[in-house]
Design a protein around this motif. Structure first.
Motif, mmCIF file in Angstrom:
data_model
loop_
_atom_site.group_PDB
_atom_site.id
_atom_site.type_symbol
_atom_site.label_atom_id
_atom_site.label_comp_id
_atom_site.label_asym_id
_atom_site.label_seq_id
_atom_site.Cartn_x
_atom_site.Cartn_y
_atom_site.Cartn_z
ATOM 1 N N TRP A 1 57.112 7.749 47.626
ATOM 2 C CA TRP A 1 58.417 7.741 48.288
ATOM 3 C C TRP A 1 58.374 6.916 49.560
ATOM 4 N N HIS A 2 59.395 6.115 49.764
ATOM 5 C CA HIS A 2 59.617 5.465 51.045
ATOM 6 C C HIS A 2 61.110 5.196 51.181
ATOM 7 N N SER A 3 61.551 4.946 52.390
ATOM 8 C CA SER A 3 62.967 4.746 52.640
ATOM 9 C C SER A 3 63.434 3.438 52.008
ATOM 10 N N THR A 4 64.509 3.520 51.227
ATOM 11 C CA THR A 4 65.088 2.320 50.617
ATOM 12 C C THR A 4 66.341 1.869 51.345
ATOM 13 N N CYS A 5 66.931 2.763 52.123
ATOM 14 C CA CYS A 5 68.155 2.427 52.845
ATOM 15 C C CYS A 5 67.947 2.345 54.352
ATOM 16 N N GLY A 6 66.753 2.723 54.813
ATOM 17 C CA GLY A 6 66.473 2.638 56.230
ATOM 18 C C GLY A 6 66.854 3.867 57.016
ATOM 19 N N ARG B 1 72.513 8.071 52.677
ATOM 20 C CA ARG B 1 71.194 8.692 52.702
ATOM 21 C C ARG B 1 70.251 7.917 51.793
ATOM 22 N N ASP B 2 68.956 8.274 51.868
ATOM 23 C CA ASP B 2 67.970 7.742 50.937
ATOM 24 C C ASP B 2 67.898 8.624 49.695
ATOM 25 N N LEU B 3 67.093 8.200 48.732
ATOM 26 C CA LEU B 3 66.818 9.052 47.585
ATOM 27 C C LEU B 3 66.082 10.305 48.037
ATOM 28 N N PHE C 1 73.277 -3.431 46.926
ATOM 29 C CA PHE C 1 72.322 -2.422 47.397
ATOM 30 C C PHE C 1 72.777 -1.860 48.746
ATOM 31 N N GLU C 2 73.257 -2.747 49.630
ATOM 32 C CA GLU C 2 73.758 -2.287 50.923
ATOM 33 C C GLU C 2 74.968 -1.376 50.741
#
Length: 673
Positions: free
Chosen positions: A663-668, A646-648, A637-638
């Motif tokens: 929606w929320h940040s999955t990668c930060g 980027r995020d989705l 995932f990292e």
């Protein structure tokens, strides 16, 4: 997006079509410096050209400029805008200046004191000194116009290619058969090299040792201008003039990288021009942009092309999620049960013999060593040629001596022998936890061995025939044995009772070796899962079976070659399967779905791949050596976030995850980014 790597760094001079210029970190995308381009590129113009001096101090941008009559064919003009930057101070030192040269090709010498330009329509060369403004032409230069049909993806007619060699001379590849060698100080042609029937007008790259690789015609050419000698010529096998419009050289890896308008980077051996299809890079989304290789030859950077992106490609086997741990080595055995050791040896085709049993072959290998995949350090080393190398619990290594054909167990930490040499055994098979070794004996019986002591445990038992494969359930309660029977009865009462010739599948209770079933099912190899099911292969087919009763209940997608050499994680959730044509296939056993695309291994070498018992790492024999892949889901995932940067997007989230959550940040990353 257009750009060029700044030598000695992972930064690049980047210019975008709207006219934004900057210095960016190609690894992170971070903007280091903002530059003032000083002009607004025309949206209908062809690609801008961007180059950086060899010492990384000076950068230049050349872009087609509008004329009073508008742009001429293919987004090109008879005039250009030229701006030169001091990259250390991040400011322009020359221009932007409108010059009477169409932007065909651009090059900068080592110290950034001279910039060379080639006109897009006739290839005429002009020189610009960054110390004394003004253009100088080349004395007695012969030019030739390019046909309208000969253009690359960016609209460049490529009448000439330009490159400075290590001695500071300017090389000009023409649309005919000439490579002119120009003395920049006097602006004169000092020599001309002719390559009959082969233009070198599309691209040129120069190695540190002075080898020049050029393209433009049907062949890729390597030459030595000093001696006016062609080293090699390789047929590109096509008529697309854009198939080698970008070139880069990695001299440490002895490779040439050829970027095409069709979105792939093909690879050639620098020594002889031989194609290296196993190392092909791509696909890219659209045409390949400018290519650069870093100083140690290990990273290829592609900037722009069909999409405004920067991509970095590891050339030495190290990269996001994978590492080259043993260059020039191959796998000689599986992973250890404790720690993270694999067994490796120098790359060579094993010597194949069948001295122990006609049903088993010995792949005899020299220079076998246990290697730590986490540190790259070597551990126990066999001092003789061996075959049938494997691991058991408590860091026990076993192997068959090529000299006397006996199997021996050693403590890998100390090198001390464990027990006595083992004779009369065709092969040893470890249990899923490595706590027991099952010895498939030459007489057809099976006996268990304690690897900690090297002592036998219990009495022999077996099948009505010769066992050829054995697998054990993860919980250790079931043993499945493939065996070949000629239909003759066996006197041993503990054996199965196969009464016809062929390959059978026998299922035993592990505790008392009670035979549960024995059926005429031919499986070349198999593994047992934690739910009592079995995955078995025969030829190119792979099936799923229940074992009580033995019934085929499904099929798994395989490859184009015969399947074999399965490697299963300790929890039986992940399976690695190899094919005889060089593919390695990774599966989620619960769903039976293949994970990702097949991995291409070095098909010359056996064995070629193993899964670590915890299922979080995989080792494969590759042309460059032994490469390990990080299969840890958290790390994967990292890696995805790092590659995407980027995020989705909102649309991607709605398509794939909309039913699960907002929606929320999955990668930060910042939502605005």
């Amino acid at each position: 997006m257009f750009g060029n790597l700044i030598p000695g760094t992972q930064d690049a001079l980047i210019v975008t079509a709207p006219g934004d210029a900057s210095i960016r970190d190609t690894g992170t995308g971070e903007m280091r410096e903002v530059l003032e381009l000083g002009f607004e590129p025309d949206p209908d113009a062809a690609d801008m050209l961007v180059e950086v001096s060899g010492d990384g101090r000076i950068g230049a941008v050349l872009s087609p400029a509008l004329t009073s009559g508008g742009l001429r064919r293919l987004g090109q003009s008879t005039r250009s805008n030229l701006v030169v930057f001091d990259l250390e101070r991040a400011e322009p030192i020359w221009g932007p200046t409108r010059i009477n040269v169409g932007s065909g090709a651009l090059a900068i010498n080592e110290d950034g004191s001279i910039i060379a330009l080639a006109d897009v329509f006739d290839g005429a060369v002009s020189l610009v000194s960054t110390n004394v403004p003004g253009l100088r032409g080349i004395t007695n230069e012969t030019v030739n116009s390019v046909p309208t049909s000969s253009s690359d993806e960016g609209g460049h007619s490529r009448t000439s290619s330009l490159a400075f060699d290590p001695s500071g001379r300017l090389l000009v590849g023409r649309f005919d058969d000439r490579v002119d060698i120009i003395d920049p100080e006097s602006a004169t042609i000092s020599a001309t090299m002719r390559i009959p029937g082969q233009p070198v007008n599309a691209a040129m790259a120069v190695s540190n040792s002075g080898i020049v690789v050029g393209s433009g015609g049907p062949d890729l050419i390597a030459m030595e201008p000093e001696g006016r000698r062609v080293r090699w010529s390789t047929d590109l096998g096509g008529t697309d003039r854009g198939q080698c419009s970008r070139l880069a050289i990695s001299e440490p890896r002895q490779r040439v990288y050829c970027g095409s308008a069709s979105g792939r980077v093909t690879v050639f051996d620098l020594a002889d021009g031989a194609p290296v299809p196993a190392e092909e890079i791509g696909p890219f989304y659209g045409a390949v942009g400018n290519l650069d290789v870093d100083a140690d030859g290990s990273i290829l950077t592609a900037i722009g092309g069909g999409q405004p992106t920067i991509s970095r490609w590891q050339l030495d086997g190290v990269g996001v999620g994978r590492r080259l741990i043993a260059p020039g080595q191959m796998l000689a055995g599986p992973y250890s049960y404790e720690g993270s050791f694999v067994v490796t040896a120098p790359q060579a085709e094993p010597r194949i013999e069948s001295r122990v049993s006609p049903l088993f072959t010995e792949q005899i290998i020299e220079g076998v060593v246990a290697m730590n995949t986490e540190t790259g350090e070597a551990g126990y080393r066999f001092d003789e040629a061996v075959s049938d190398v494997g691991w058991a619990r408590d860091r026990r290594l076993y192997a068959r001596s090529a000299e006397d054909t006996l199997l021996r167990i050693v403590a890998a930490d100390t090198g001390d022998p464990v027990g006595e040499p083992i004779w009369g055994v065709s092969v040893l098979v470890p249990s899923s936890a490595g706590t027991t070794l099952f010895a498939l004996r030459d007489d057809g019986l099976i006996r268990e061995l304690d690897p900690r002591t090297g002592r036998w445990a219990g009495d022999p038992w077996g099948t009505q025939g010769i066992p050829t494969w054995l697998s054990v359930a993860p919980d250790g309660d079931t043993i499945v044995v493939s065996h070949w029977s000629d239909g003759s009865p066996r006197e041993n009462e503990d054996a199965s009772a196969s009464d016809q010739e062929g390959t059978w599948l026998a299922i035993f209770d592990a505790e008392d070796h009670r035979l549960r079933s024995d059926d005429p099912i031919a499986l070349d190899a198999h593994v047992m899962l934690d739910d009592g099911e079995l995955i078995g292969v025969q030829g190119t087919g792979m099936g799923r079976y229940t074992t009580d009763p033995l019934v085929r209940i499904g099929t798994l997608s395989g490859g184009t070659g015969n399947l074999g050499n399965p490697s299963l994680s300790r929890d039986a959730s992940t399976l690695l399967m190899l094919t005889d044509n060089g593919n390695a296939l990774l599966y989620d056993t619960g769903s039976g779905v293949r994970i990702g695309e097949p991995f291409d291994t070095d098909s010359r070498l056996l064995p070629r791949g193993y899964l670590r018992p915890d299922g979080l790492e995989m080792a494969l024999s590759m042309p460059e050596g032994v490469v390990v892949w990080d299969l840890d889901p958290d790390h994967q995932f990292e890696h995805v976030c790092r590659i995407a940067g980027r995020d989705l997007t909102d649309n991607e989230w709605r398509t794939y995850l909309g039913e699960l959550a907002d929606w929320h940040s999955t990668c930060g990353f910042d939502p605005a980014g």
